[in-house]
Design an enzyme around this catalytic site. Structure first.
Site, PDB file in Angstrom:
ATOM      1  N   HIS A 104      -0.488  -2.829   6.287  1.00 51.28           N
ATOM      2  CA  HIS A 104       0.684  -1.943   6.182  1.00 51.28           C
ATOM      3  C   HIS A 104       1.900  -2.465   6.923  1.00 51.28           C
ATOM      4  O   HIS A 104       2.922  -1.765   7.003  1.00 51.28           O
ATOM      5  CB  HIS A 104       0.358  -0.526   6.676  1.00 51.28           C
ATOM      6  CG  HIS A 104      -0.644   0.202   5.846  1.00 51.28           C
ATOM      7  ND1 HIS A 104      -0.763   1.581   5.851  1.00 51.28           N
ATOM      8  CD2 HIS A 104      -1.582  -0.235   4.984  1.00 51.28           C
ATOM      9  CE1 HIS A 104      -1.724   1.952   5.035  1.00 51.28           C
ATOM     10  NE2 HIS A 104      -2.244   0.850   4.495  1.00 51.28           N
ATOM     11  N   ASN A 132     -10.294  -1.357   0.566  1.00 51.16           N
ATOM     12  CA  ASN A 132     -11.523  -0.869   1.188  1.00 51.16           C
ATOM     13  C   ASN A 132     -11.736   0.626   0.999  1.00 51.16           C
ATOM     14  O   ASN A 132     -12.868   1.114   1.089  1.00 51.16           O
ATOM     15  CB  ASN A 132     -11.547  -1.215   2.681  1.00 51.16           C
ATOM     16  CG  ASN A 132     -10.359  -0.655   3.436  1.00 51.16           C
ATOM     17  OD1 ASN A 132      -9.207  -0.897   3.069  1.00 51.16           O
ATOM     18  ND2 ASN A 132     -10.612   0.082   4.509  1.00 51.16           N
ATOM     19  N   HIS A 133     -10.674   1.395   0.704  1.00 46.34           N
ATOM     20  CA  HIS A 133     -10.812   2.828   0.457  1.00 46.34           C
ATOM     21  C   HIS A 133     -10.896   3.155  -1.037  1.00 46.34           C
ATOM     22  O   HIS A 133     -10.791   4.328  -1.414  1.00 46.34           O
ATOM     23  CB  HIS A 133      -9.632   3.595   1.066  1.00 46.34           C
ATOM     24  CG  HIS A 133      -9.574   3.550   2.561  1.00 46.34           C
ATOM     25  ND1 HIS A 133     -10.647   3.842   3.363  1.00 46.34           N
ATOM     26  CD2 HIS A 133      -8.556   3.217   3.409  1.00 46.34           C
ATOM     27  CE1 HIS A 133     -10.302   3.714   4.637  1.00 46.34           C
ATOM     28  NE2 HIS A 133      -9.045   3.328   4.686  1.00 46.34           N
ATOM     29  N   ASP A 154       0.807  -1.221   0.000  1.00 45.83           N
ATOM     30  CA  ASP A 154       0.000   0.000   0.000  1.00 45.83           C
ATOM     31  C   ASP A 154       0.846   1.280   0.000  1.00 45.83           C
ATOM     32  O   ASP A 154       1.634   1.512   0.924  1.00 45.83           O
ATOM     33  CB  ASP A 154      -0.894   0.039   1.238  1.00 45.83           C
ATOM     34  CG  ASP A 154      -1.760  -1.197   1.392  1.00 45.83           C
ATOM     35  OD1 ASP A 154      -1.262  -2.311   1.145  1.00 45.83           O
ATOM     36  OD2 ASP A 154      -2.922  -1.053   1.790  1.00 45.83           O
ATOM     37  N   HIS A 157      -3.251  -4.378   3.129  1.00 41.93           N
ATOM     38  CA  HIS A 157      -4.167  -3.661   4.019  1.00 41.93           C
ATOM     39  C   HIS A 157      -3.583  -3.328   5.375  1.00 41.93           C
ATOM     40  O   HIS A 157      -3.821  -2.227   5.890  1.00 41.93           O
ATOM     41  CB  HIS A 157      -5.486  -4.426   4.229  1.00 41.93           C
ATOM     42  CG  HIS A 157      -6.417  -3.757   5.201  1.00 41.93           C
ATOM     43  ND1 HIS A 157      -6.979  -2.516   4.967  1.00 41.93           N
ATOM     44  CD2 HIS A 157      -6.889  -4.149   6.424  1.00 41.93           C
ATOM     45  CE1 HIS A 157      -7.745  -2.178   5.991  1.00 41.93           C
ATOM     46  NE2 HIS A 157      -7.705  -3.144   6.887  1.00 41.93           N
ATOM     47  N   HIS A 182      -6.974  -7.948  -0.020  1.00 42.13           N
ATOM     48  CA  HIS A 182      -6.919  -6.791   0.865  1.00 42.13           C
ATOM     49  C   HIS A 182      -7.797  -7.091   2.081  1.00 42.13           C
ATOM     50  O   HIS A 182      -9.017  -6.921   2.044  1.00 42.13           O
ATOM     51  CB  HIS A 182      -7.418  -5.556   0.113  1.00 42.13           C
ATOM     52  CG  HIS A 182      -7.016  -4.264   0.731  1.00 42.13           C
ATOM     53  ND1 HIS A 182      -5.770  -3.693   0.547  1.00 42.13           N
ATOM     54  CD2 HIS A 182      -7.690  -3.417   1.536  1.00 42.13           C
ATOM     55  CE1 HIS A 182      -5.705  -2.545   1.193  1.00 42.13           C
ATOM     56  NE2 HIS A 182      -6.852  -2.356   1.810  1.00 42.13           N
ATOM     57  N   GLU A 231      -4.351   2.161  -2.834  1.00 39.02           N
ATOM     58  CA  GLU A 231      -5.633   2.596  -2.284  1.00 39.02           C
ATOM     59  C   GLU A 231      -5.521   3.731  -1.261  1.00 39.02           C
ATOM     60  O   GLU A 231      -6.519   4.363  -0.951  1.00 39.02           O
ATOM     61  CB  GLU A 231      -6.369   1.408  -1.667  1.00 39.02           C
ATOM     62  CG  GLU A 231      -5.861   0.940  -0.342  1.00 39.02           C
ATOM     63  CD  GLU A 231      -7.008   0.769   0.652  1.00 39.02           C
ATOM     64  OE1 GLU A 231      -8.180   0.855   0.260  1.00 39.02           O
ATOM     65  OE2 GLU A 231      -6.706   0.573   1.830  1.00 39.02           O
ATOM     66  N   ASN A 232      -4.319   4.004  -0.776  1.00 38.82           N
ATOM     67  CA  ASN A 232      -4.119   5.122   0.162  1.00 38.82           C
ATOM     68  C   ASN A 232      -3.213   6.194  -0.412  1.00 38.82           C
ATOM     69  O   ASN A 232      -2.621   6.973   0.332  1.00 38.82           O
ATOM     70  CB  ASN A 232      -3.515   4.597   1.474  1.00 38.82           C
ATOM     71  CG  ASN A 232      -4.496   3.804   2.295  1.00 38.82           C
ATOM     72  OD1 ASN A 232      -5.512   4.319   2.744  1.00 38.82           O
ATOM     73  ND2 ASN A 232      -4.208   2.526   2.488  1.00 38.82           N
TER      74      ASN A 232
END
Length: 259
Positions: free
Chosen positions: A177, A67-68, A8, A175, A150, A39-40
């Protein structure tokens, strides 16, 4: 075939670090495909079109999310238009974008990349990830199949890896990290790692300033989270896959730190 997977990417700082470190790594290791979880990548969370373009320009062939994925509405048209960026396949069917893509490179078998989201301690998935992957696999061409799972729970990631051992080439978790040290090739030839880690500030709480995360845990009061500023580390995994059997022959964790 050699695939480089990066965990991520967190915030603008993580994106800049990826832009700095990924090009020389590509020249050194010569991967046939680079997959980056983005995603982040936007500041705060989620991903924006600008963030995605920067990740592609740095050398990613495929961007996976989590999820984001739908946190920023600005990304919705980009998800529909750009085939190289995918969100979890087990989101509701009305979600923008797609859950898997096929990466073709001359002289090599096709690589199907599937993005899934876990259901344990997660509230983003609409369909069970195991059932979703059962549904998707018959639609994929013969070739390499890599899953970015994830998910929060180690047990859920591990069970998906074992359940699909021999049916896919690799299951790589994202997810949390935090890079795990359980890389292995499962008996059926599937490369597995519970979590690839992140591209962000190493002395942080998952990319966030530690003091803010500590306050939230101590008080359980609403707390603004800001991304920390360094030092940075890029974590991921390098996977070797046989071009004929599509089984993994090697898996190695990687960690690249600031000079």
């Amino acid at each position: 075939m050699r695939i480089l997977f990066i965990g991520d990417v967190v915030g603008q700082g993580g994106t800049r670090f990826l832009e700095e470190k990924l090009p020389p790594l590509r020249r050194l290791w010569q991967p046939d495909l680079v997959i980056v979880n983005g995603e982040n990548a936007a500041e705060g969370n989620g991903i924006l079109p600008e963030s995605a373009r920067r990740i592609f320009d740095a050398g990613a062939g495929v961007i996976t999310l989590g999820n984001h994925a739908l946190r920023r509405r600005e990304i919705y048209p980009f998800l529909d238009q750009e085939e190289g960026i995918i969100r979890p396949a087990n989101f509701h069917p009305e979600a923008p974008g797609r859950g898997w893509c096929i990466y073709d490179k001359p002289g090599l078998p096709p690589v199907s990349v599937v993005n899934l989201c876990g259901i344990t301690y997660m509230d983003c998935a609409w369909e069970n990830p195991f059932s979703a992957l059962d549904r998707i696999l018959p639609e994929l061409p013969a070739g390499v199949i890599l899953i970015d799972f994830h998910a929060e729970a180690t047990s859920e990631k591990f069970c998906l890896g074992w359940d699909f051992d021999g049916r896919v080439s690799a299951v790589i978790g994202t997810h949390t990290h935090i890079q795990t040290a359980d890389e292995r090739i499962l008996p059926g030839g599937t490369a597995y790692l519970t979590d690839a880690g992140m591209c962000g500030t190493f002395h942080s709480s998952l990319g966030v300033k530690p003091q803010q995360a500590i306050r939230r845990l101590r008080t359980r009061l609403p707390t603004r989270f800001d991304n920390d500023t360094g030092p940075y580390r890029m974590s991921g995994v390098l996977i070797e896959i046989d071009n004929k059997s599509f089984r993994a022959t090697g898996i190695e964790r990687i960690n690249i730190e600031a000079d």
